[in-house]
Enzyme design. Structure first.
Site, PDB file in Angstrom:
ATOM      1  N   CYS A  65       0.785  -1.070   0.138  1.00  0.00           N
ATOM      2  CA  CYS A  65      -0.024   0.047  -0.122  1.00  0.00           C
ATOM      3  C   CYS A  65       0.914   1.156   0.178  1.00  0.00           C
ATOM      4  O   CYS A  65       1.955   1.350   0.626  1.00  0.00           O
ATOM      5  CB  CYS A  65      -0.849  -0.161   1.245  1.00  0.00           C
ATOM      6  SG  CYS A  65      -2.140   1.481   1.424  1.00  0.00           S
ATOM      7  N   CYS A 142     -20.009  -6.642   2.202  1.00  0.00           N
ATOM      8  CA  CYS A 142     -19.584  -5.213   2.528  1.00  0.00           C
ATOM      9  C   CYS A 142     -18.166  -5.081   1.841  1.00  0.00           C
ATOM     10  O   CYS A 142     -17.379  -6.038   1.867  1.00  0.00           O
ATOM     11  CB  CYS A 142     -19.187  -5.356   4.351  1.00  0.00           C
ATOM     12  SG  CYS A 142     -18.646  -3.632   4.748  1.00  0.00           S
TER      13      CYS A 142
HETATM   14  S1  SF4 Z   1      -4.954   0.785   6.510  1.00  0.00           S
HETATM   15 FE1  SF4 Z   1      -5.257   0.645   4.420  1.00  0.00          FE
HETATM   16  S2  SF4 Z   1      -4.527   2.690   3.735  1.00  0.00           S
HETATM   17 FE2  SF4 Z   1      -3.655   2.258   5.535  1.00  0.00          FE
HETATM   18  S3  SF4 Z   1      -1.566   1.246   5.153  1.00  0.00           S
HETATM   19 FE3  SF4 Z   1      -3.176  -0.201   5.381  1.00  0.00          FE
HETATM   20  S4  SF4 Z   1      -3.857  -0.911   3.621  1.00  0.00           S
HETATM   21 FE4  SF4 Z   1      -2.893   1.135   3.257  1.00  0.00          FE
END
Ligand code: SF4
Length: 399
Positions: A65, A142
């Site tokens: 991510c 969801c």
């Molecule tokens: S919570 Fe979601 S947006 Fe934040 S680092 Fe993890 S995968 Fe990425």
């Protein structure tokens, strides 16, 4: 105890406590713990009986991510040795979902890492929803895909999604301490987009990231105000390789107090024990069922939970029952609110981030509430098990 009598009476009427009363729940002592659980348990039974809703996670896209959520094992720069893979094909995701449904899950949560979906990603998820609903139309779906752009919530709704998850995670005041690549306002906006499109809003929090009692109360009141239909309560899983790896401060007693506070503030809302249940509640998990009316079955996104059969055994042994597909989760008046939202009457909502709940922050606690055990380097590899089976692997999922 006057406090608990007051909170129980309010909860049974569906009324929300004051901020001071919510804070007082978090300040109760271990001597008072069972009284707190019993009081909040009465509120839970009033609105949800002895039913436990089971939810099943399918991680559609894992790791890599670009966002920097410090609690998350999938974040930018994470050294956590988690599974990393790109989008599962619809039939692969449907196969993974089938295992959870066979295990008793009523809702399947389709989650993807990333800042937010492209329009092509929405197409992929729409195909996945079709594949799952073709096999079993009664399954609730969801989606949890990150920050939504205009019209994406409407497209998910049209594709058959029932709900959208996007967690607020922590208070507005501390949000900048855990993430710098997006804002609390961004998250609120996505929750509102989802709710405005007629999707049931699922939005919750993560406890254990160093927040104060005031922060916890703030985020729960914010979730109530946003109109979240379900509130996942995550307990930070301090993943090795993330900034919060050494934040081991939660205790089972602290977790129960947090769940009780959430129940009192959200008496008639689905409260779900999410990531960190096994790691932090440990042998007190069954007491958590007296407070929450919903849990995840089996494994989480990047870490393993206890065996799905152990979840089912725990529910039965504690005197609860798995909620059936034909049973309504929310009390009638809440279901009416959801129906009104579908008609566009309500502009509020809840929401999450791609993996809001299975990362690793921690809470500042001292004395009797401080965590136990642990190695000299502050890591607890004995408690955190990285997921190595299920979606994205050749091995059968845990359900
Ligand atoms: S919570 Fe979601 S947006 Fe934040 S680092 Fe993890 S995968 Fe990425």
């Amino acid at each position: 105890m006057d406090l608990l009598d007051t909170l129980t009476a309010k909860g049974l009427r569906g009324e929300i406590p004051t901020r001071e009363e919510a804070l007082a729940v978090l300040a109760t002592t271990d001597d008072e713990l069972l009284d707190v659980v019993a009081a909040a348990g009465r509120v839970r039974r009033q609105w949800f009986g002895r039913r436990v809703k089971l939810n099943y996670l399918v991680n559609l896209k894992s790791g890599l991510c670009p966002e920097d959520c410090s609690y998350c094992s999938q974040r930018l720069g994470s050294k956590a040795e988690i599974l990393k893979y790109t989008w599962l094909k619809p039939d692969q995701a449907a196969e993974a979902a089938k295992a959870g449904v066979a295990g008793g899950a009523k809702r399947v949560c389709l989650v993807a890492s990333g800042r937010g979906p492209t329009d092509r990603d929405i197409d992929r998820v729409a195909d996945t929803i079709s594949a799952i609903k073709d096999a079993d139309p009664a399954v609730e779906i969801c989606a949890c895909l990150g920050l939504l752009s205009d019209n994406q919530a409407e497209r998910l709704k049209a594709a058959g999604a029932d709900a959208y998850n996007h967690n607020l995670n922590t208070s507005e005041g501390t949000y900048g301490d855990i993430t710098t690549t997006h804002t609390y306002a961004d998250r609120v906006d996505t929750v509102q987009k989802a709710h405005g499109a007629g999707l049931s809003a699922c939005s919750g929090l993560i406890a254990g990231m160093g927040e104060s009692d005031g922060d916890l109360v703030d985020v729960v009141f914010a979730l109530r105000e946003l109109g979240s239909d379900s509130v996942p309560v995550n307990f930070l899983i301090p993943f090795e390789g993330t900034p919060l790896a050494k934040e081991w401060n939660l205790t089972p007693q602290r977790c129960l107090r947090i769940l009780a506070m959430v129940r009192f503030v959200c008496p008639d809302v689905e409260v779900r024990i999410a990531g960190g249940r096994e790691v932090h509640l440990r042998s007190l998990q069954p007491l958590g069922l007296h407070l929450a009316n919903s849990i995840f079955l089996g494994d989480y996104l990047t870490s393993e939970g206890q065996a799905g059969q152990a979840d089912l055994d725990m529910i039965k042994d504690a005197g609860f029952e798995v909620e059936g597909a034909g049973e309504a989760t929310l009390p009638r008046h809440r279901a009416d609110v959801a129906a009104a939202a579908e008609g566009g009457a309500c502009g509020t909502g809840g929401g999450c981030g791609p993996c809001g709940g299975h990362g690793a922050p921690a809470v500042e606690e001292t004395g009797a509430d401080a965590g136990t055990g642990g190695s000299e380097d502050g890591l607890r590899s004995d408690l955190v098990r990285v997921r190595r089976r299920g979606a994205g692997t050749e091995l059968a999922p845990n359900a």
